[in-house]
Design a protein around this motif. Structure first.
Motif, short mmCIF file in Angstrom:
data_model
loop_
_atom_site.label_atom_id
_atom_site.label_comp_id
_atom_site.label_asym_id
_atom_site.label_seq_id
_atom_site.Cartn_x
_atom_site.Cartn_y
_atom_site.Cartn_z
N GLU A 158 170.31 24.79 94.68
CA GLU A 158 169.84 24.14 93.40
C GLU A 158 168.85 24.69 92.39
N TYR A 202 174.67 20.67 94.23
CA TYR A 202 173.44 20.61 94.15
C TYR A 202 172.67 20.71 95.57
N ASN A 257 178.91 20.01 97.35
CA ASN A 257 178.33 19.34 96.52
C ASN A 257 177.43 20.55 95.93
N SER A 309 180.35 17.92 85.10
CA SER A 309 179.07 18.08 85.56
C SER A 309 179.45 18.54 87.30
N SER A 310 180.89 18.08 87.57
CA SER A 310 181.14 18.49 89.23
C SER A 310 182.73 18.57 88.96
N TYR A 312 174.15 15.75 87.57
CA TYR A 312 175.52 15.50 88.19
C TYR A 312 175.93 14.10 88.12
N GLN A 313 176.81 13.70 87.32
CA GLN A 313 177.23 12.52 87.25
C GLN A 313 178.01 12.09 88.26
N GLN A 314 177.63 10.68 88.82
CA GLN A 314 178.36 10.38 90.23
C GLN A 314 179.50 9.25 89.79
N CYS A 340 179.37 23.02 87.16
CA CYS A 340 178.64 22.34 86.47
C CYS A 340 178.32 22.59 85.05
N PRO A 370 177.63 20.26 81.91
CA PRO A 370 177.34 19.07 81.70
C PRO A 370 178.25 18.28 80.51
N GLU A 408 182.52 11.41 84.84
CA GLU A 408 181.78 11.31 83.81
C GLU A 408 181.53 9.97 82.79
N PRO A 452 172.62 10.44 87.12
CA PRO A 452 173.22 11.27 87.74
C PRO A 452 171.95 12.13 88.51
#
Length: 375
Positions: free
Chosen positions: A304, A300, A298, A274-275, A8-10, A268, A270, A190, A3
């Motif tokens: 941030e 972030y 985004n 997270s997004s 932030y999970q991708q 966000c 978590p 997630e 993340p």
């Protein structure tokens, strides 16, 4: 994939499988909701009134108003009811005919207030009173008390506010009206587990937003000023809202000169999403709402480290059309929520440009506050 910033999970190699699986489940759920939908009148009566707080220490029932005009007059107020008579309450007021300075309720940046026995169960505390006149059609806003200029404790002014909120817009319920692709993307990013899906259910809240108009007057030290603002309101309630679980969010509330309204942002949190991209367009004369499908922002990349941007741009999409939003913040007061000041909110009065159409409104930025600031 790790993340971003550890938060932030991708998504991973199973992202697209998870995305399409969740999309199918969401469409099935929407179909079930349509088949079992109650009449709108019964639904409105139940939603637009003070809610019974659960036994959870983090139970919440909150209403919020944010109104602006092209002359940069501004009103922001809210009352979030909690257990043990605690209310997170505040009022900001900027009246163009009075001053270019911002008036704030005396406790700010602290928002912890406590209701008297007579105020219990209502959106009312320390002179601020918000209450529905007709469900989903009109509200009354009142304040009688002291206010001061932002960052100036030397002078207290006598303020008496009386205004009425009315609407010809449809309300937007985030639980039922959001675009399914937005939720599916957020969920697919997630890490799936039994605990994750328990959290999605555990921390679910009802949240809806409604655009309209605020008219009335305010007396400041005896002098009267008329108010006429474009104004968004929202109502949130649920089993619990623990601000320690929120990392960040930003929400934009935009009033365009062509009459259209826009809410658009990113969240966000978590332990759930997270997004999460959220938003809708709202059209006057009860022409309905259009859910936003993509927010190309985004979180972030935007402030941030704790300082939100004041001159920036981003895009979003709805119904296969892309919108470019340009934002310039005029002022940005901030306050804290929670008995441990665990949440920091920055409210920005903003000028907008959306695909060349001018507008006005506000941006609200939330940050997790990891150090106790207020006593």
């Amino acid at each position: 994939m790790k993340p971003i910033f550890g938060v932030y999970q991708q998504g991973g190699r199973l992202y697209y499988l998870k995305y399409y699986l969740m999309l199918c489940l969401l469409y099935i759920r929407k179909l079930q909701q349509k088949l079992t939908k109650q009449s709108d009148n019964l639904k409105d009566e139940g939603l637009d009134k003070p809610q019974l707080l659960s036994d959870n220490v983090h139970a919440v029932d909150a209403v919020y108003f944010n109104g602006t005009q092209s002359d940069l007059s501004w009103i922001v107020c809210g009352t979030a009811r909690r257990r043990n008579n605690l209310v997170n309450g505040f009022l900001y007021l900027k009246v163009a005919g009075f001053s270019d300075k911002l008036l704030v309720s005396p406790r700010l940046p602290d928002t912890c207030m406590y209701q008297t026995e007579d105020e219990f169960g209502q959106y009312q505390v320390e002179g601020l009173k918000l209450y529905p006149l007709e469900p989903m059609k009109s509200w009354k806003l009142e304040y009688t008390g002291k206010m001061r200029f932002e960052n100036d404790h030397s002078q207290l002014l006598d303020v008496n506010l009386e205004a009425k909120w009315t609407t010809n817009f449809s309300y937007f319920n985030f639980a039922s009206d959001m675009d399914a692709t937005s939720i599916a993307r957020a969920t697919a990013k997630e890490l799936w587990s039994r605990e994750h899906f328990k959290n999605l259910k555990k921390y679910h809240q009802t949240h809806y937003e409604h655009y309209g108009f605020l008219t009335g007057s305010v007396h400041i030290n005896g002098a009267k000023y008329e108010l006429s603002l474009d104004c968004m309101r929202d109502h949130s309630f649920g089993e619990q809202r623990n601000w320690k679980h929120f990392h960040r969010y930003v929400m934009h509330f935009i009033h365009l000169e062509n009459g259209d309204r826009i809410t658009v942002g990113a969240i966000c949190m978590p332990n759930t999403f997270s997004s999460l991209e959220v938003g809708f367009l709202s059209f006057p004369n009860n022409k309905g709402n259009l859910a936003i499908s993509n927010v190309y922002m985004n979180l972030y990349h935007y402030g941030e480290q704790g300082c939100p941007p004041v001159d920036y741009a981003f895009q979003f999409a709805a119904d296969k059309r892309v919108y470019t939003v340009k934002v310039k913040a005029v002022i940005g007061p901030e306050f804290y929520i929670g008995t441990e000041s665990e949440c920091r909110i920055v409210e920005q009065l903003c000028i907008f440009d959306v695909n060349g159409i001018k507008g006005w409104g506000a941006a609200e930025w939330q940050y997790r506050n990891n150090s106790r600031i207020l006593n």
